[in-house]
Motif scaffolding. Structure first.
Motif, PDB file in Angstrom:
ATOM      1  N   LEU B  29      44.390 -21.025  -0.805  1.00  0.00           N
ATOM      2  CA  LEU B  29      43.210 -21.406  -1.587  1.00  0.00           C
ATOM      3  C   LEU B  29      42.090 -20.395  -1.382  1.00  0.00           C
ATOM      4  N   ASP B  32      43.142 -16.943  -3.023  1.00  0.00           N
ATOM      5  CA  ASP B  32      42.991 -17.059  -4.475  1.00  0.00           C
ATOM      6  C   ASP B  32      41.522 -17.043  -4.874  1.00  0.00           C
ATOM      7  N   ASN B  36      41.476 -14.118  -7.335  1.00  0.00           N
ATOM      8  CA  ASN B  36      41.778 -14.553  -8.700  1.00  0.00           C
ATOM      9  C   ASN B  36      40.792 -15.496  -9.349  1.00  0.00           C
ATOM     10  N   MET B  37      40.160 -16.310  -8.568  1.00  0.00           N
ATOM     11  CA  MET B  37      39.483 -17.483  -9.116  1.00  0.00           C
ATOM     12  C   MET B  37      38.355 -17.158 -10.095  1.00  0.00           C
ATOM     13  N   PRO B  38      38.327 -17.852 -11.244  1.00  0.00           N
ATOM     14  CA  PRO B  38      37.161 -17.698 -12.128  1.00  0.00           C
ATOM     15  C   PRO B  38      35.907 -18.242 -11.441  1.00  0.00           C
ATOM     16  N   LYS B  39      34.785 -17.585 -11.754  1.00  0.00           N
ATOM     17  CA  LYS B  39      33.543 -17.860 -11.029  1.00  0.00           C
ATOM     18  C   LYS B  39      33.116 -19.310 -10.971  1.00  0.00           C
ATOM     19  N   GLU B  40      33.198 -19.989 -12.107  1.00  0.00           N
ATOM     20  CA  GLU B  40      32.618 -21.335 -12.152  1.00  0.00           C
ATOM     21  C   GLU B  40      33.410 -22.364 -11.358  1.00  0.00           C
ATOM     22  N   ALA B  41      34.560 -21.936 -10.827  1.00  0.00           N
ATOM     23  CA  ALA B  41      35.395 -22.881 -10.079  1.00  0.00           C
ATOM     24  C   ALA B  41      34.964 -23.016  -8.622  1.00  0.00           C
ATOM     25  N   TYR B  44      34.279 -26.664  -6.977  1.00  0.00           N
ATOM     26  CA  TYR B  44      35.474 -27.505  -6.820  1.00  0.00           C
ATOM     27  C   TYR B  44      36.413 -26.919  -5.764  1.00  0.00           C
ATOM     28  N   ARG B  45      36.527 -25.585  -5.761  1.00  0.00           N
ATOM     29  CA  ARG B  45      37.390 -24.953  -4.770  1.00  0.00           C
ATOM     30  C   ARG B  45      36.909 -25.249  -3.347  1.00  0.00           C
ATOM     31  N   GLU B  47      35.338 -27.852  -2.386  1.00  0.00           N
ATOM     32  CA  GLU B  47      35.706 -29.243  -2.085  1.00  0.00           C
ATOM     33  C   GLU B  47      37.178 -29.348  -1.693  1.00  0.00           C
ATOM     34  N   MET B  48      38.029 -28.624  -2.418  1.00  0.00           N
ATOM     35  CA  MET B  48      39.463 -28.646  -2.099  1.00  0.00           C
ATOM     36  C   MET B  48      39.712 -28.142  -0.683  1.00  0.00           C
TER      37      MET B  48
END
Lengths: 502, 502
Positions: B29, B32, B36-41, B44-45, B47-48
């Motif tokens: 996580l 990524d 890779n992760m798009p900015k707006e995530a 939530y990331r 929190e995960m």
């Protein structure tokens, strides 16, 4: 609702968030495994996914979950959202807990064996290798459906997993009507003097240029592939998401043909737009995704076919393609449009055109009904499959790899899944019919590249509901009518009638 | 051991596998999120990751874990591997459980605040913004170290997290010796008539060509970036792994200079080789990784500096670079070699050359000792920092962003971490000394591009032990001696003495 109920709702939501964190983690592990993972990591990755899946199962079947369900099912004045949540988690709880654990564990083991047997059978083009496994998987699925309370019509129990509320009775009606119309239309096309050719579309299309054109299209139809999504490469294109702000699609490039990548990007983009348009309030409630598999497919197929293979769409985008690809310079628009919509009955579902695709699905639907609801001899499966292909499509597989062994679904126990693909076509056309009523100049908008007006309408009328409504309720809310095959049949007759002069 | 113990060991191993599945998931996580992760995530990331970290904490501090620990600590005839496992999990258990939960939760919150304060302070070049947060974080760390039983020398408790068994007493000795030698060597280099220049290395280096050369080097030194690893791009290069068959590195490209990408790839490749060489038997036991941060760093720095900046290495690779880059065609080998090894005292740690790097670390070590073990006034921190830079390196920051605010570590509570960077240099040179004894023709091997013989030796003598031995035990096992600064000092005096004629 009383104070206690309000407190309990907050607690339930916290609990459901955990379930979602786990399922998002599993989805990321899966996405990574097909997009990024080095080969030798496969075994360890399976163990990781297995562990988190087990933890997720524990949460959805826990005593705590049972308490929530019992508590809220005893309250009469729940608001609509909570009611929908409770209905949803109750179903998941029951589906999971009604199967004895030992049986489910054995099923997972048998599925793994079945999948490798299927792989071998397909490679060797030999159904007999897969046969005993298929029989086992079918027996499990029948039994599970009984556990879930569908003793009378077992296939309904399987349909209900993917398309809540859908029944064999309803599908018999709409798929029956659709099949007849398609077979008749296809017959007329075969007899038409108009012959289509798409061989000239083969050329030299660099990955980079396809990617760029795909991005342009995706950006204009409203899929955010930068700040809330991304586009990667995988063997089989798919969409996955972790919340509504990280919605990823994949595609696969063929440098001799732009169609596989471009149309799969538009298709997955349709799924992606749906997920990106789910309202924040639904995130983590178990309702923060599409209404059903079929409704999801309605969006991907709408963008891919109804929009993405329309004359209006290409009259806007074709000049851009011609500028990018010298090979297309001499190809006039009408020839291009015809080639993109070429009808050609074939043996393989995933290669099928817009018109014949649903016939592939209807064959699978009819086969699944026979397998689950009748006691047909498993030895007859390839023969029945081939007969149906002959009857509906006029083609016959020369071996089982091109026939009954072509799809992975049955080996993984996914009975009841196929119909959602064709349901997507029906929902899509029915929704499109409504959209045309409410946006009378829809085709002017598409001609001028204003796809966002279309997406905005879909957001307001479809996406914003997430899974708060069942697909049966949602289609009625959107269109004022029950699911019907009429609009898709009209759409196809109109489009392909014009194309083939029939 | 009796039968029960053998059964319990299997149970423990199953349990530890779960801990590893979680930590691998968290690592993925994280990987990524920066690759890779798009900015707006981002929200939530977080929190995960927070959720899975909490679950991992629960497992490592559970009643079940306590039972394992109590049971095995009562058995005398444990095999070495089990003994090492028990020691390891006991330490983790104690470290986690001795801090009251409420205090730890508050610490996490305060760390988050501290990190954003640090970001702002660095941007505004103003230490006063970070000051109160730093004071708080220090207070926590002092307290935690006391909880862990290091009331006498609190900094030892923090060192022990990253470098088990390491003490302030030992570091004072080796770092003291190292500092004196480095300051003296640097002084002579400054006074030398030999002046180096690396400006001519600036040029035009495409990302693709750097990637290709990096892959060539990594392949030859023995990092498998295909079947068991991969190379991606991130803002700060790092290595992460999920087991020994999925070991990923990242780098960052500068198209005007090949050095940042090439040397970070070799550095991270060193970490990667270590993890890929961990034996399968240690996977999932809690000992399936490097022996310590310092020992890990010894491998990355060995490959990056001792090997990767050696004359032998470049006499093999330089012709390949010249073939790829026209700009280098007219640059003779010796000028190139000198430029790559250019010594230039500077303010920023991460830009430092091989020689001055350890002085940056020693300054941080001395500062941390003051902050944790003395009651210095927090207001004095920037002044003390700047004075040390002046004294050891002869340079002085003009503002706090180039001084005490440059590193992220303190804002995240990572006191005791910095020393491992310099320890890596010491371990690396000491191990290299042994390697030279056992492979007398080591330089012939490197000249001819046979790096795998070197890596094979490191696998057998360092990597294969994973974390079964403490770093103090491992260095003795490898070299027959305790940790010593001698070999690194000799190595630097020899190398830079020749380069600068001093």
């Amino acid at each position: 609702m009383n104070k206690k109920a309000i407190v309990e709702i907050e607690e339930l939501k916290e609990y459901l968030k955990k379930v979602e964190y786990l399922s998002s983690s599993i989805s990321l592990l899966h996405w990574d495994s097909v997009v990024n993972m080095p080969k030798e990591a496969i075994e360890y990755r399976s163990e990781m996914i297995g562990y988190l899946t087990g933890e997720s199962y524990k949460l959805t079947t826990s005593e705590k979950m049972k308490e929530f369900i019992d508590y809220f099912n005893g309250i009469n004045d729940l608001d609509d959202l909570t009611k929908a949540i409770i209905e949803n988690i109750t179903k998941d709880y029951n589906n999971a807990t009604k199967i004895p654990e030992a049986e489910y564990v054995q099923y997972e083991i048998d599925k793994a064996l079945s999948q490798s047997a299927w792989e071998e059978a397909k490679k060797k083009k030999d159904f007999s290798i897969f046969k005993p496994h298929l029989a086992k998987i079918i027996a499990y699925n029948k039994k599970f459906s009984e556990y879930w309370g569908f003793a009378g019509n077992k296939y309904d129990g399987l349909l209900d997993i993917y398309e809540p509320g859908m029944t064999t009775e309803r599908l018999d009606a709409v798929f029956g009507e659709l099949r007849e119309s398609l077979v008749y239309l296809l017959q007329r096309i075969k007899n038409s003097n108009v012959k289509t050719d798409d061989a000239f579309l083969k050329g030299n299309y660099s990955v980079e240029s396809q990617r760029k054109l795909g991005e342009t299209i995706l950006g204009q139809i409203g899929y955010d592939y930068e700040k809330r999504g991304r586009i990667d490469i995988s063997e089989h294109p798919f969409t996955t998401n972790f919340g509504n702000k990280d919605v990823r699609i994949t595609t696969k490039y063929d440098t001799s043909d732009f169609r596989p990548a471009i149309f799969s990007m538009i298709h997955e983009g349709g799924h992606g737009i749906y997920e990106q348009n789910i309202p924040d309030e639904l995130e983590g409630t178990s309702l923060g995704s599409g209404a059903s598999m079929g409704m999801h497919e309605s969006q991907s197929r709408f963008y891919e076919n109804i929009l993405g293979k329309s004359m209006e769409f290409w009259s806007y985008f074709y000049p851009k393609f011609q500028k990018t690809y010298q090979d297309l310079e001499g190809v006039d628009f009408i020839s291009f449009y015809r080639a993109v919509n070429c009808v050609e009955p074939s043996l393989i579902r995933i290669d099928a055109d817009e018109l014949t695709y649903s016939l592939h699905i209807i064959i699978r639907y009819e086969m699944e009904k026979l397998l689950i609801n009748s006691d047909i001899d498993i030895d007859d499966v390839p023969r029945l499959w081939n007969e149906k292909y002959k009857e509906y499509l006029g083609v016959e597989p020369e071996n089982d790899a091109d026939g009954v062994l072509q799809d992975v679904h049955w080996s993984g126990g996914d009975f009841g899944y196929f119909p959602t693909y064709a349901l997507g076509n029906l929902y899509g056309a029915q929704i499109f019919n409504k959209l045309k009523e409410e946006i009378p100049d829809w085709n002017q908008k598409i001609y001028s590249g204003d796809f966002l007006s279309i997406t905005k309408w879909l957001k307001e009328n479809v996406h914003q509901y997430g899974a708060t409504l069942k697909p049966t309720e949602l289609i009625k809310k959107i269109t004022g009518e029950e699911l019907s095959a009429k609009y898709f049949i009209e759409y196809l007759n109109d489009k392909f009638g014009k194309l083939y002069g029939v």
